[in-house]
Scaffold this motif. Structure first.
Motif, mmCIF file in Angstrom:
data_model
loop_
_atom_site.group_PDB
_atom_site.id
_atom_site.type_symbol
_atom_site.label_atom_id
_atom_site.label_comp_id
_atom_site.label_asym_id
_atom_site.label_seq_id
_atom_site.Cartn_x
_atom_site.Cartn_y
_atom_site.Cartn_z
ATOM 1 N N THR A 1 0.846 -1.194 0.000
ATOM 2 C CA THR A 1 0.000 0.000 0.000
ATOM 3 C C THR A 1 0.883 1.246 0.000
ATOM 4 O O THR A 1 1.999 1.236 0.511
ATOM 5 N N LYS B 1 -4.231 5.992 -3.124
ATOM 6 C CA LYS B 1 -5.255 5.228 -3.844
ATOM 7 C C LYS B 1 -4.632 4.212 -4.803
ATOM 8 O O LYS B 1 -5.298 3.674 -5.680
ATOM 9 N N ASN C 1 -10.916 -5.384 -1.657
ATOM 10 C CA ASN C 1 -10.664 -5.232 -0.233
ATOM 11 C C ASN C 1 -9.931 -3.965 0.190
ATOM 12 O O ASN C 1 -9.796 -3.706 1.382
ATOM 13 N N PHE C 2 -9.451 -3.192 -0.762
ATOM 14 C CA PHE C 2 -8.734 -1.963 -0.439
ATOM 15 C C PHE C 2 -9.352 -0.802 -1.212
ATOM 16 O O PHE C 2 -9.815 -0.975 -2.337
ATOM 17 N N ASP C 3 -9.336 0.362 -0.610
ATOM 18 C CA ASP C 3 -9.911 1.558 -1.212
ATOM 19 C C ASP C 3 -8.894 2.167 -2.180
ATOM 20 O O ASP C 3 -8.235 3.166 -1.877
ATOM 21 N N ARG D 1 -9.114 0.155 -11.609
ATOM 22 C CA ARG D 1 -10.264 -0.555 -11.042
ATOM 23 C C ARG D 1 -11.274 -0.926 -12.129
ATOM 24 O O ARG D 1 -11.736 -2.058 -12.196
#
Length: 179
Positions: free
Chosen positions: A82, A89, A121-123, A173
């Motif tokens: 991350t 992001k 699962n992650f923003d 995404r």
């Protein structure tokens, strides 16, 4: 959040302390080390494996670092790093596959699995990877997994005393929805 990810005969699962011996056997390979950052040691000892596992296991909630198993055999590693600040992001992925399994589509399959997991699962809005430009196998695996070649950075890295080009591959995404 399910931390065991299964697709076909491939399982991605959180690392265990008991993986140290197998990890050291797989990772102690100059061909693998030559395609990773200098933080990945070569030779790669049992103690290196223990140190790495002792670092990642306690912080692996939610899971970001996975052992790759094929048919119950440790086959490699894949992880999500991350980012923060203006890159919050985005996540970077990194991976390696045991040499005797190269060219069998395992990296591509693991990249697809981790991409779906990361976006679910992650923003985040973007995943990326930074292979060396001469790592044709990794570049091909990323492309087959839906990542787009975004840039070649000329003379961007130094590995084993050689200045090399590196690449950036990205997956957004909205592109991951088709995986």
């Amino acid at each position: 959040m399910n931390d065991k990810l299964i697709a076909g005969d491939l399982l991605l699962r959180p690392w265990l302390s008991s993986d140290a011996h197998s990890l050291a056997l797989i990772a102690n390979n100059k061909k693998i080390a030559d395609n990773l950052r200098d933080a990945f040691p070569h030779p790669y000892s049992f103690q290196d494996a223990v140190r790495w596992l002792d670092m990642v296991i306690p912080q692996n909630i939610p899971a970001k670092f996975f052992a790759i198993e094929k048919e119950g055999r440790l086959t490699g590693s894949i992880g999500i790093v991350t980012k923060d600040d203006i890159y919050r992001k985005c996540c970077e992925i990194g991976y390696f596959i045991r040499e005797d399994e190269w060219g069998k589509g395992i990296a591509t399959q693991a990249i697809r699995i981790i991409a779906k997991y990361a976006f679910a699962n992650f923003d985040i809005v973007r995943l990326y990877a930074e292979p060396f430009s001469d790592n044709a196998g990794s570049r091909k695996a990323l492309e087959k997994a839906g990542f787009k070649h975004e840039a070649t950075l000329r003379q961007n890295v130094i590995k084993n005393g050689i200045v090399k080009d590196s690449c950036i591959y990205g997956l957004l995404r909205q592109e991951a929805d088709i995986l």
